[in-house]
Design a protein around this motif. Structure first.
Motif, PDB file in Angstrom:
ATOM      1  N   LEU A  41      -1.932  -1.765  -0.952  1.00  0.00           N
ATOM      2  CA  LEU A  41      -1.412  -3.030  -0.433  1.00  0.00           C
ATOM      3  C   LEU A  41      -0.554  -3.770  -1.453  1.00  0.00           C
ATOM      4  O   LEU A  41       0.266  -4.617  -1.080  1.00  0.00           O
ATOM      5  CB  LEU A  41      -2.573  -3.931   0.019  1.00  0.00           C
ATOM      6  CG  LEU A  41      -3.294  -3.524   1.313  1.00  0.00           C
ATOM      7  CD1 LEU A  41      -4.545  -4.370   1.511  1.00  0.00           C
ATOM      8  CD2 LEU A  41      -2.368  -3.646   2.514  1.00  0.00           C
ATOM      9  N   TYR A 101      -5.104   4.675   6.360  1.00  0.00           N
ATOM     10  CA  TYR A 101      -4.040   3.740   5.985  1.00  0.00           C
ATOM     11  C   TYR A 101      -2.785   4.572   5.804  1.00  0.00           C
ATOM     12  O   TYR A 101      -2.673   5.379   4.862  1.00  0.00           O
ATOM     13  CB  TYR A 101      -4.379   2.985   4.700  1.00  0.00           C
ATOM     14  CG  TYR A 101      -3.327   1.947   4.354  1.00  0.00           C
ATOM     15  CD1 TYR A 101      -3.204   0.778   5.104  1.00  0.00           C
ATOM     16  CD2 TYR A 101      -2.437   2.153   3.302  1.00  0.00           C
ATOM     17  CE1 TYR A 101      -2.232  -0.162   4.808  1.00  0.00           C
ATOM     18  CE2 TYR A 101      -1.470   1.214   2.993  1.00  0.00           C
ATOM     19  CZ  TYR A 101      -1.371   0.047   3.758  1.00  0.00           C
ATOM     20  OH  TYR A 101      -0.395  -0.884   3.469  1.00  0.00           O
ATOM     21  N   THR A 103       1.365   5.078   5.502  1.00  0.00           N
ATOM     22  CA  THR A 103       2.575   4.451   4.968  1.00  0.00           C
ATOM     23  C   THR A 103       3.789   5.251   5.427  1.00  0.00           C
ATOM     24  O   THR A 103       3.680   6.114   6.298  1.00  0.00           O
ATOM     25  CB  THR A 103       2.519   4.394   3.433  1.00  0.00           C
ATOM     26  OG1 THR A 103       2.349   5.737   2.931  1.00  0.00           O
ATOM     27  CG2 THR A 103       1.347   3.547   2.959  1.00  0.00           C
ATOM     28  N   LYS A 143       0.125  -3.928   8.300  1.00  0.00           N
ATOM     29  CA  LYS A 143       0.055  -4.701   7.053  1.00  0.00           C
ATOM     30  C   LYS A 143       0.840  -5.994   7.197  1.00  0.00           C
ATOM     31  O   LYS A 143       1.959  -5.998   7.708  1.00  0.00           O
ATOM     32  CB  LYS A 143       0.618  -3.854   5.914  1.00  0.00           C
ATOM     33  CG  LYS A 143       0.788  -4.601   4.591  1.00  0.00           C
ATOM     34  CD  LYS A 143       1.516  -3.724   3.591  1.00  0.00           C
ATOM     35  CE  LYS A 143       1.833  -4.484   2.297  1.00  0.00           C
ATOM     36  NZ  LYS A 143       2.586  -3.628   1.347  1.00  0.00           N
ATOM     37  N   ASP A 147      -1.951  -9.750   2.753  1.00  0.00           N
ATOM     38  CA  ASP A 147      -3.175  -9.077   3.222  1.00  0.00           C
ATOM     39  C   ASP A 147      -3.982  -8.555   2.046  1.00  0.00           C
ATOM     40  O   ASP A 147      -3.430  -8.042   1.065  1.00  0.00           O
ATOM     41  CB  ASP A 147      -2.816  -7.886   4.121  1.00  0.00           C
ATOM     42  CG  ASP A 147      -2.999  -8.187   5.591  1.00  0.00           C
ATOM     43  OD1 ASP A 147      -3.682  -9.167   5.919  1.00  0.00           O
ATOM     44  OD2 ASP A 147      -2.454  -7.422   6.419  1.00  0.00           O
ATOM     45  N   LEU A 152      -7.444  -6.925   6.476  1.00  0.00           N
ATOM     46  CA  LEU A 152      -6.922  -5.785   7.227  1.00  0.00           C
ATOM     47  C   LEU A 152      -8.035  -5.112   8.026  1.00  0.00           C
ATOM     48  O   LEU A 152      -7.880  -4.813   9.218  1.00  0.00           O
ATOM     49  CB  LEU A 152      -6.294  -4.799   6.238  1.00  0.00           C
ATOM     50  CG  LEU A 152      -5.336  -3.740   6.776  1.00  0.00           C
ATOM     51  CD1 LEU A 152      -4.051  -4.373   7.277  1.00  0.00           C
ATOM     52  CD2 LEU A 152      -5.019  -2.716   5.683  1.00  0.00           C
TER      53      LEU A 152
END
Length: 329
Positions: A41, A101, A103, A143, A147, A152
């Motif tokens: 993050l 998570y 990306t 996101k 955060d 989250l």
């Protein structure tokens, strides 16, 4: 000296790795996921957080045993790692809940498509060679600026619960990103969620961890009420007292499970304790009543066995609330 320092560093690294990873799937556990996502993050760029729950996983464990449930968890983890990017963070954050998570511009549509592929491969028979008729419920959030991991995770978890409620036919306020409309103060709706729909005749089957919590609740209540209850351990063996071969054991355990469900009362409870044992809890029963129950179940089960089957159904009784013989669990 340098060699010893290197060995110590390697040992520290190994221990740190064990603390952050799940022993069964080798994915990040909740601690490892939190650390990895918190670090991600801090980096620029978009991110998508997915919570994924295996629907009816407790029923699978109760029906097929914990070893089958473990196989499903292991295969699901393998497929998630295969279908998501190597730079994405994949974790098992609870018993049957995974987190990803993602990306690199991963969208909601892409995440749904990849999870759909996981379900499709499990249904068609994956690396483990076993077919699972499973589905998943997701909570997905993007996101946002400032955060942290807690924010989250909280948004994704509220969305997951809202989606699960809708899949079970409950109309609920959407727990949309960034607001609190998912908070429930409607006792009628809570009662509808708690109420067992389409109640089946017979006893209540639960996974062992749930059984244990219900046992402890009942145990506390008996101290106040003065009523009695008994636990019964039923074990399938051969005539020498040994477990049956696994394929035979599985088939007869399924038969015994159905016999238990229809032979016990609606208010009674049972769970699969091991691959060859069921654990029962009968409420409001004396030792004599519990013995009658075991006879009824044994007769129902054995009347369908061949005389020379070599299968024996053994049982042990114990009153709920008696202090164990030692303090160890």
């Amino acid at each position: 000296m340098d060699r010893e320092l290197d060995r110590l560093r390697d040992e520290i690294t190994r221990l740190r790795d064990e603390v952050r990873h799940d022993g069964l799937t080798k994915l990040y556990n909740r601690t490892g996921c939190e650390a990895a996502v918190a670090e991600a993050l801090q980096k620029p760029g978009s991110g998508l957080f997915v919570l994924m729950d295996i629907d009816r996983f407790k029923q699978l464990n109760a029906r097929s045993g914990h070893s089958m449930g473990d196989m499903l968890l292991h295969e699901t983890a393998r497929l998630l790692e295969e279908l998501f990017s190597p730079r994405d963070i994949v974790a098992r954050v609870d018993g049957d809940v995974f987190a990803i998570y993602a990306t690199g511009g991963c969208t909601r549509e892409m995440a749904y498509a990849r999870v759909a592929q996981v379900a499709s491969r499990l249904r068609s028979g994956g690396h483990a060679g076993t077919r699972w008729n499973v589905s998943f419920t997701l909570g997905i959030t993007e996101k946002k600026e400032n955060d942290d991991y807690a924010a989250l995770f909280d948004r994704a978890e509220r969305l997951l619960h809202a989606n699960k409620a809708e899949r079970h036919g409950h109309r609920v306020p959407r727990a949309d990103d960034g607001d609190e409309r998912g908070i429930c103060t409607d006792m009628d709706r809570i009662h509808r969620e708690l109420h067992e729909r389409n109640q089946k005749r017979g006893a209540f089957c639960q996974d062992y961890e749930t059984f244990k919590q219900i046992y402890r609740f009942v145990e506390r209540g008996l101290k106040r009420s003065g009523y009695s209850a008994y636990t019964i351990l039923m074990t399938l063996t051969d005539t020498k007292g040994s477990f049956l071969p696994l394929p035979v054991r599985s088939a007869y355990m399924e038969q015994l499970g159905e016999d238990l469900r229809v032979s016990l009362r609606t208010g009674d409870l049972f769970t699969q304790y091991s691959s060859g044992q069921y654990l029962l809890m009968v409420l409001g029963a004396s030792g004599e009543n519990a013995a009658v129950i075991t006879t009824r179940i044994t007769n129902r089960f054995t009347e369908r066995l061949a005389p020379d089957s070599g299968i024996v159904l053994r049982f042990d009784l114990h009153p709920v609330g008696d202090e164990p013989s030692d303090a160890e669990e």
